[in-house]
Scaffold this active site. Structure first.
Site, PDB file in Angstrom:
ATOM      1  N   LYS A  11       0.844  -1.202   0.000  1.00 26.52           N
ATOM      2  CA  LYS A  11       0.000   0.000   0.000  1.00 26.52           C
ATOM      3  C   LYS A  11       0.876   1.248   0.000  1.00 26.52           C
ATOM      4  CE  LYS A  11      -3.256   2.540   2.934  1.00 26.52           C
ATOM      5  NZ  LYS A  11      -3.974   2.558   4.226  1.00 26.52           N
ATOM      6  N   ASP A  16      -2.573  10.559   3.635  1.00 22.23           N
ATOM      7  CA  ASP A  16      -3.980  10.214   3.789  1.00 22.23           C
ATOM      8  C   ASP A  16      -4.665  11.222   4.710  1.00 22.23           C
ATOM      9  OD1 ASP A  16      -6.450   9.048   4.014  1.00 22.23           O
ATOM     10  OD2 ASP A  16      -5.783   7.440   5.351  1.00 22.23           O
ATOM     11  N   LYS A  23      -9.864  12.998   8.725  1.00 21.86           N
ATOM     12  CA  LYS A  23      -9.310  12.581  10.006  1.00 21.86           C
ATOM     13  C   LYS A  23      -9.362  13.754  10.986  1.00 21.86           C
ATOM     14  CE  LYS A  23      -6.185   9.163   8.033  1.00 21.86           C
ATOM     15  NZ  LYS A  23      -6.835   7.976   8.597  1.00 21.86           N
ATOM     16  N   ARG A  98      -7.902  -0.040   1.130  1.00 23.78           N
ATOM     17  CA  ARG A  98      -8.382  -1.330   0.611  1.00 23.78           C
ATOM     18  C   ARG A  98      -8.898  -1.205  -0.819  1.00 23.78           C
ATOM     19  NH1 ARG A  98     -12.396  -1.663   5.550  1.00 23.78           N
ATOM     20  NH2 ARG A  98     -10.569  -0.578   6.363  1.00 23.78           N
TER      21      ARG A  98
END
Length: 245
Positions: A11, A16, A23, A98
């Protein structure tokens, strides 16, 4: 010469933010480590190239991107189509890793036709809740592959613990508008993430390793977790191709 064809997937979320499910609580600052799986397999690739283990053909695949907010970003409720044709309902944009792993796994399975596949990712905070920051979680339906990785872990000192693929939890991933959702409930999140990935590899040994905990140390920073584990495992595969044909 019959070479054993291996697929190693990492990954590579370079940063992110969580996307529109952004977040909060200061957790974003550490998200430069979300490419830890990619970094690990790059390290392994360098080591394996130098060691040149016999009888293996190794393919390293990195799914690299960022998870940001802009006019092209995915939003909750979007339906994505994976490269194997499966439709995915986005339940949470912060479960993005994912989604990138899905297409990378299809690629090593279908396009490269690798015989055995392992994947490393900083996939879930839930794995850290379960196992802490000292060890990674291992999910696989293949007992032999699990044993091989656990032995490699003992040799390298990179701690690994096998976790369950609880079939009942698949219910959490059911969608009314797509084949599957990208996230389940808050309970068993590391397991449902692993179950999600099972949809993108067909009928061959496959292991998912969640390295979210040990990939980063508050004392020293990035640890390089996984590079030695992958290198040891690949080197041990040499010579096995002819034995099983």
């Amino acid at each position: 010469k019959n070479l054993r064809k291996l697929g190693i997937v990492g990954k590579g979320l370079l940063f992110d933010t969580g996307g529109y499910d952004i977040k909060a609580g200061g957790s974003m600052a550490a998200m430069k480590f979300d490419c830890g799986g990619a970094a690990a397999i790059l390290g392994a690739a360098r080591a394996i190239a130098a060691l040149q283990p016999p009888d293996v053909e190794v393919h390293f695949v990195i799914a690299a991107c960022e998870n940001m907010i802009n006019e092209r970003a995915m939003v909750p409720g979007d339906i994505l189509i994976a490269s194997n044709g499966k439709t995915i309902e986005v339940g949470n944009t912060d479960a993005e890793g994912r989604l990138t792993m899905a297409d990378a796994l299809v690629y090593v399975d279908k396009e490269l036709e690798c015989e055995r596949i392992i994947e490393l990712s900083t996939l879930t905070g839930a794995c850290m809740i379960s196992l802490g920051k000292a060890m990674a979680g291992l999910w696989t339906n293949d007992d032999q592959l699990a044993n091989e990785l656990e032995e490699a872990s003992r040799v390298t000192g990179e701690k690994l613990w096998r976790m369950p693929l609880t079939e009942e939890y698949k219910e959490q991933l059911k969608s009314k508008i797509a084949d599957i959702k990208n996230i389940g409930t808050r309970y068993g999140g590391a397991i449902t993430a692993a179950l999600f990935l099972q949809n993108f590899v067909e009928s061959k040994p496959f292991a998912h390793i969640d390295i979210a905990g040990p990939v980063w140390s508050d004392k020293v920073g990035a640890t390089g977790y996984g590079a030695k584990l992958v290198t040891e495992w690949v080197c041990r595969q040499g010579g096995k191709g002819d034995e099983e044909t």
